[in-house]
Each structure stands twice: as C-alpha cells, then as structure tokens.
Design an enzyme around this catalytic site. Structure first.
Site, PDB file in Angstrom:
ATOM      1  CE1 TYR A 148       0.892   0.944   4.502  1.00  0.00           C
ATOM      2  CE2 TYR A 148       0.666  -1.482   4.144  1.00  0.00           C
ATOM      3  CZ  TYR A 148       0.971  -0.470   4.939  1.00  0.00           C
ATOM      4  OH  TYR A 148       1.635  -0.367   6.233  1.00  0.00           O
ATOM      5  CG  ASP A 149       0.916   5.562  -1.503  1.00  0.00           C
ATOM      6  OD1 ASP A 149       1.799   6.289  -0.879  1.00  0.00           O
ATOM      7  OD2 ASP A 149       0.487   6.544  -2.474  1.00  0.00           O
ATOM      8  CG  HIS A 150       4.132   3.047   3.524  1.00  0.00           C
ATOM      9  ND1 HIS A 150       3.944   2.195   4.689  1.00  0.00           N
ATOM     10  CD2 HIS A 150       4.488   1.937   2.335  1.00  0.00           C
ATOM     11  CE1 HIS A 150       4.361   0.828   4.398  1.00  0.00           C
ATOM     12  NE2 HIS A 150       4.630   0.826   3.250  1.00  0.00           N
ATOM     13  NE  ARG A 151       3.352   8.666  -1.392  1.00  0.00           N
ATOM     14  CZ  ARG A 151       3.474   8.861  -2.852  1.00  0.00           C
ATOM     15  NH1 ARG A 151       3.876  10.048  -3.393  1.00  0.00           N
ATOM     16  NH2 ARG A 151       2.765   7.825  -3.770  1.00  0.00           N
ATOM     17  CG  LEU A 152      -2.215   8.550  -0.193  1.00  0.00           C
ATOM     18  CD1 LEU A 152      -2.828   8.265  -1.383  1.00  0.00           C
ATOM     19  CD2 LEU A 152      -2.745  10.107   0.112  1.00  0.00           C
TER      20      LEU A 152
END
Length: 93
Positions: A64-68
């Site tokens: 998953y996108d760790h920024r979101l």
C-alpha cells in the site's frame, strides 16, 4: 475506513499471482492506493503443539501507499481479511 483525509481516489487492486511467489513486492502505481496479492492455496503441514496436521494455506501479500494509508490500519485490514477467509460464516454475520 483506512484512507486518510488527503485521499482523492479509492482504487485498490486484488492481484491473483497463481503459483508464482506471492511474497514478491507488488509495486503500487498512482492512482492505486494498494494491492492485495493472492497466491495459489495449498495443503501444508502445520504444527498444532503436539503433532503436524494438514491445513489449507492461502498466501496473501498486502502492499500500500504509505503516504495515504496508516500502517496499523492496513495491518488490521489484512487481519480482517484473514479472519473472514478462515471462517466464511463470519461474512454472513
């Protein structure tokens, strides 16, 4: 439930990798937020404390996108998926 306020799209991919190695890291490309990798199930010997017993195992991998997406929420999501798949009656309730 596990997207933060900055998420503008909610795109998620379920990827069946067949008999390939599910533990290879899937690359999340924009605008995807995450990928759930599912591999081929197989019966494996699992130690229950006193002996080995055959159990059906389904390898899963979550990228998953760790920024979101918060890592704790993503881990809880994967645990919930495992719980639902291990006891299909839970999906009905």
């Amino acid at each position: 439930f596990f997207f933060n306020d900055t998420a503008t799209t909610e795109i998620y991919t379920i990827l069946f990798v067949g008999s390939a190695d599910v533990y290879k890291r899937q690359i999340v490309n924009s605008p995807e937020l995450g990928i759930l990798g599912v591999s081929k199930s197989q019966i494996m010997p699992i130690w229950n404390g006193s002996e080995f017993e055959p159990r059906m195992m389904l390898p899963l991998s979550l990228s998953y996108d760790h920024r979101l997406i918060n890592g704790g929420a993503a881990g809880k999501f994967l645990c919930d998926v495992v719980h639902l798949l291990s006891d299909l009656r839970a999906m009905i309730l």
